[in-house]
Design an enzyme around this catalytic site. Structure first.
Site, short mmCIF file in Angstrom:
data_model
loop_
_atom_site.label_atom_id
_atom_site.label_comp_id
_atom_site.label_asym_id
_atom_site.label_seq_id
_atom_site.Cartn_x
_atom_site.Cartn_y
_atom_site.Cartn_z
N GLU A 167 -4.49 36.98 0.09
CA GLU A 167 -3.60 35.66 -0.03
C GLU A 167 -2.40 35.98 -1.01
O GLU A 167 -1.91 35.21 -1.50
CB GLU A 167 -3.99 34.48 -0.24
CG GLU A 167 -4.92 33.69 0.98
CD GLU A 167 -5.54 34.46 2.18
OE1 GLU A 167 -6.12 35.55 2.20
OE2 GLU A 167 -5.18 33.63 3.19
N TYR A 169 -3.23 36.73 -4.33
CA TYR A 169 -3.63 36.54 -5.85
C TYR A 169 -3.61 37.81 -6.52
O TYR A 169 -3.25 38.86 -5.96
CB TYR A 169 -4.92 35.66 -5.68
CG TYR A 169 -4.82 34.29 -5.06
CD1 TYR A 169 -4.11 33.33 -6.03
CD2 TYR A 169 -5.34 33.87 -3.81
CE1 TYR A 169 -3.97 31.91 -5.34
CE2 TYR A 169 -5.03 32.61 -3.35
CZ TYR A 169 -4.46 31.66 -4.19
OH TYR A 169 -4.22 30.30 -3.57
N ARG A 217 -12.96 39.43 -0.52
CA ARG A 217 -12.08 39.04 0.43
C ARG A 217 -10.96 39.65 0.52
O ARG A 217 -10.03 39.94 -0.69
CB ARG A 217 -11.84 37.47 -0.02
CG ARG A 217 -10.71 36.66 1.07
CD ARG A 217 -11.21 35.74 1.91
NE ARG A 217 -10.33 35.13 2.82
CZ ARG A 217 -9.87 33.90 2.54
NH1 ARG A 217 -10.15 33.19 1.74
NH2 ARG A 217 -9.09 33.56 3.50
N HIS A 255 0.62 33.95 0.30
CA HIS A 255 1.08 32.60 0.39
C HIS A 255 2.68 32.50 0.57
O HIS A 255 3.22 31.64 1.04
CB HIS A 255 0.85 31.66 -0.84
CG HIS A 255 -0.81 31.42 -0.59
ND1 HIS A 255 -1.50 30.88 0.46
CD2 HIS A 255 -1.84 31.27 -1.65
CE1 HIS A 255 -2.43 30.73 0.01
NE2 HIS A 255 -3.04 30.82 -1.33
N GLN A 342 -2.31 18.35 7.40
CA GLN A 342 -1.88 17.22 6.71
C GLN A 342 -2.82 16.49 5.60
O GLN A 342 -2.14 15.94 4.82
CB GLN A 342 -1.55 16.28 7.80
CG GLN A 342 -0.48 16.40 8.84
CD GLN A 342 -0.18 15.27 10.02
OE1 GLN A 342 -0.23 15.79 11.08
NE2 GLN A 342 -0.21 14.45 9.85
#
Ligand code: FAD
Ligand code: NAP
Ligand code: SF4
Length: 680
Positions: A167, A169, A217, A255, A342
């Site tokens: 992601e 990081y 991961r 991201h 949401q």
């Protein structure tokens, strides 16, 4: 062997420990991690999910040191006091028969702190701070901090750790030329760029010994320019295995990537093809992730040998008992995550505690409880939209005698309309879930029945919950009665024909959804839709190109669409924090013309007359579709009050759109309905 989901629910022997099934609850930052005084809430949250039967849970991310924090004073695991505090979490989980790993996450340049660090000083496009470049000595000490954090997790009695390396990081930043342009032994060649990742695993393994789970991961598709090639990923995976990891979990996209990876419109199991390819090169278990939200989809991935395990994160916010229900063949009772973001990710990005749109108890386990009632009442719920479905089922679960009325021929309210939007078909799962709960808890349902004040008073209900929703607003524009004008219900519910040139008045959530509906070229099958999605977003399913990126091939729009609003602010600004950009990008791809600051002057045979920045224009369109917000439908409440229902002892409550239409969404409707029902 489980007769319903034999692959998903088969145990997994890791040599020194056995996981009871192949399901990982993936890491989610809920907001409960950051403050020590939330530790008991965090324990209750994980304990409920352990009771629900998941094989292995991963916590939200904990930084190995101060400079790795996601937020100032954010979650960290670097000292014995914190470790001992975390025994409250691990004890609660172990008492329920569960297993849990702590995720170690160094944010690198994604840290929302002025003291963030990275492989270089390259700033990320999604954070305001420029990171400092780690020196060689700082890199060595960061590795020691990872090893120390792993030891602290062990002291806290966690069953293992997950090293977050996807992601975008820190570890992912070291792996990719996008950020890592160093010239020392930590950068340059792919071997050098991998060194930090491999050393992290080696040194943590050395610190914790053999009998402690290490999950790594790994980013299988960075989906950003300057990401890894597939060849590099394979070499890295083998090195990670050799360094001592027990499981490779997978992540897709940084991201900052501009390809959606988890929102509703991403097809289910969209990226399992990448896991399948990786599985062939390592011998430790490989775990698939992203948009897997039902046991059926998960079972299919495993039975096709595309992975050894499946990680689902948000589905465990939606339903902590996902696995327990699957085990006994009751998957229809699972409250399915609809990937809306949401109440979970959007909350996290707004620094609010995460929860779930379809399950407001998520992360509020100690505060919102559906306890059996000691005072059974006869309660009528009017309207079976999200607010009515939630209140009637919680009331019935608690033991009340509940009758649910709807004027329509099926339950669901506006969700029946929302599910028509391309990419929103999962909204049907929420209606399926509530339908099954209605049956399970014995709610009396009266469809095709418009409740009136007289009939409710006649039947003598103790309490009435008005969940009658909204009516779409028709703005008073000159010529609004012209035959070119349609409402969004005409289009989405009644499927009335729409011309090739369209203006949409109102650019809220519904205006955008209607836009997507009108420009989308519907494929012939679900499989073809999936292939079309890969093409339109430029995802390389052959994994031949660096980072998994290929040029997007966008199909021509089905219609010419104008999306209009009166506000001067940019169109779509108020859409969801983590999903709004996808809606905006989708319509831009299809050349939808978005105009802010419109004054609507007139509608006539020529089309829509508008004034923008003092200049008059005529939009020559076949149809004008009203998506101009909504007004509360509370006529029934007014009628009941006028008829003296309250004076006769009947209590009247309003929930969802009937209570307040402005900025209404299903999150508020379900939350309000559930909380009211928990309190009666
Ligand atoms: P409604 O869903 O409007 O339900 C009211 C029900 O009451 C209806 O079934 C109606 O038939 C019934 N009723 C009314 N009067 C009577 C009566 N007298 N007797 C009996 N029955 C009666 N929200 C989100 O959070 N996320 C989204 O992505 C999203 N997408 C959407 C997309 C579209 C296209 C649309 C139209 C809506 C979307 N929404 C979304 C909004 C969401 O659906 C609403 O906020 C939600 O449905 C409101 O719930 P409710 O229970 O208050 O009312
Ligand atoms: P909305 O988000 O409030 O948008 C209404 C739009 O109509 C605005 O663009 C507004 O913009 C315009 N408008 C309001 N009054 C008007 C008037 N008198 N004349 C002309 N234009 C007017 O409402 P919505 O689109 O109907 O959506 C309803 C709810 O469903 C929303 O709260 C939303 O959260 C939810 N929803 C969510 C999603 C999602 O993906 N999360 C999707 C769909 C719906 P101007 O005032 O600037 O013209
Ligand atoms: Fe899933 Fe939406 Fe709930 Fe998040 S809020 S867990 S995306 S259903």
């Amino acid at each position: 062997m489980n007769p319903h989901f034999p692959h998903l629910l088969a145990p997994l022997d890791l040599g020194f420990t056995t996981l009871k099934n192949r399901v990982i609850m993936g890491s989610m930052h809920t907001g409960l991690e950051d403050r020590f005084y939330h530790i008991d809430k965090l324990a209750a949250y994980f304990a409920e999910r352990a009771r629900g039967g998941v094989g292995l849970m991963i916590t939200g991310g904990y930084a190995p040191n101060r400079r790795g924090e996601l937020l100032p004073l954010g979650s960290r695991m670097d000292n014995k006091i914190t470790a001992l505090l975390h025994r409250r979490v691990t004890t609660a989980v172990h008492q329920e028969g569960g297993k849990i790993c702590m995720q170690l996450l160094h944010a690198g340049r994604y840290g929302y702190t002025p003291y963030s660090v990275s492989a270089t000083t390259k700033k990320s496009p999604i954070t305001p701070f420029k990171p400092s470049k780690l020196s060689n000595r700082q890199i060595e000490s960061t590795l020691k901090d990872y090893a120390n954090a792993a030891k602290m997790a062990q002291l806290a009695n966690y069953d293992g750790i997950e090293i977050m390396a996807s992601e975008g990081y820190l570890i992912n930043q070291f792996l990719c030329e996008r950020v890592n342009t160093r010239k020392d032994k930590w950068g340059g060649s792919s071997e050098n760029r991998m060194r930090f990742a491999v050393e992290t695993v080696k040194q943590t393994r050395k610190a914790v010994g053999d009998k402690f789970i290490i999950v790594y991961r790994m980013s299988l598709m960075d989906l950003v320019d300057g990401g890894q090639s597939w060849e590099e990923i394979e070499i890295l995976a083998k090195a990670i295995e050799d360094a001592g990891a027990n499981i490779i979990n997978t992540g897709i996209g940084w991201h900052e990537a501009r390809i959606p990876t988890i929102v509703t419109s991403v097809p289910r199991a969209a990226f399992s093809f990448a896991t399948a390819k990786l599985k062939k090169v390592v011998s430790i278990p490989v775990c698939a992730s992203n948009r897997i939200n039902t046991p059926e989809v998960a079972e299919e991935i495993l039975s096709n040998n595309e992975a050894d395990m499946v990680s689902m994160a948000r589905p465990f916010l939606a339903d902590p008992f996902f696995v327990a229900k699957a085990e006994v063949g009751k998957s229809k009772e699972i409250n399915t995550c609809i990937a809306c973001n949401q109440a979970c990710l959007d909350h996290t990005f707004q620094m609010k505690r995460a929860s779930c749109l379809v399950n407001p108890r998520a992360c509020h386990e100690t505060e919102l409880r559906y306890l059996p009632t000691m005072d059974k009442k006869r309660i009528a719920v009017i309207g079976s939209g999200p607010a009515g479905m939630a209140s009637s089922t919680v009331l019935a679960e608690r033991g009340h005698d509940v009758t649910l009325f709807d004027a329509a021929d099926k339950i669901g309210g506006q969700f029946n309309i929302a599910m028509q939007i391309p990419g929103k078909s999962d909204f049907a799962e929420t209606m399926r879930y509530f339908g099954v709960m209605i049956e399970k808890y014995g709610v009396n349902v009266r469809l095709n029945t418009k409740a009136t004040a007289a009939s409710l008073i006649d039947e003598g209900f103790d309490e009435v919950i008005i969940a009658t929703g909204i009516t779409p607003r028709t703005p008073p524009i000159l010529g609004v009665e012209h035959k070119k004008v349609m409402g969004y219900l005409d289009v989405l519910r009644d499927k009335k024909p729409v011309g090739k040139k369209v203006a949409i008045i109102g650019a809220g959530g519904i205006g955008f959804d209607v836009g997507e509906y009108l420009v989308h070229a519907h494929a012939k099958s679900e499989k073809a839709e999936k292939q079309q999605w890969y093409k339109e977003w430029g995802v390389d399913t052959n994994l031949e190109h660096r980072a998994g990126l290929v040029d997007a091939e966008v199909l021509p729009a089905e219609r010419d669409v104008y999306l209009l609003q009166r506000k001067e602010s940019s169109v779509g600004k108020n859409l969801g924090k983590t999903s709004g950009w996808v809606h905006r990008a989708t319509l831009k791809q299809k050349n939808v013309t978005m105009i802010a600051g419109c004054q609507y002057d007139l509608i006539d045979d020529q089309g829509l007359h508008i004034t923008v920045n003092g200049k008059k224009r005529i939009l020559d369109v076949d149809n004008i579709i009203m998506c101009a917000g909504q007004e509360s439908n509370r006529a029934l409440a007014d009628e009941l009050i006028a008829a003296g229902a309250e004076k006769q002892g009947m209590k009247i409550h309003l929930v969802g759109g009937a209570d307040f239409a402005s900025e209404l969404d299903a999150k508020r409707a379900i939350n309000q309905g559930s909380r009211l029902a928990a309190s009666l």
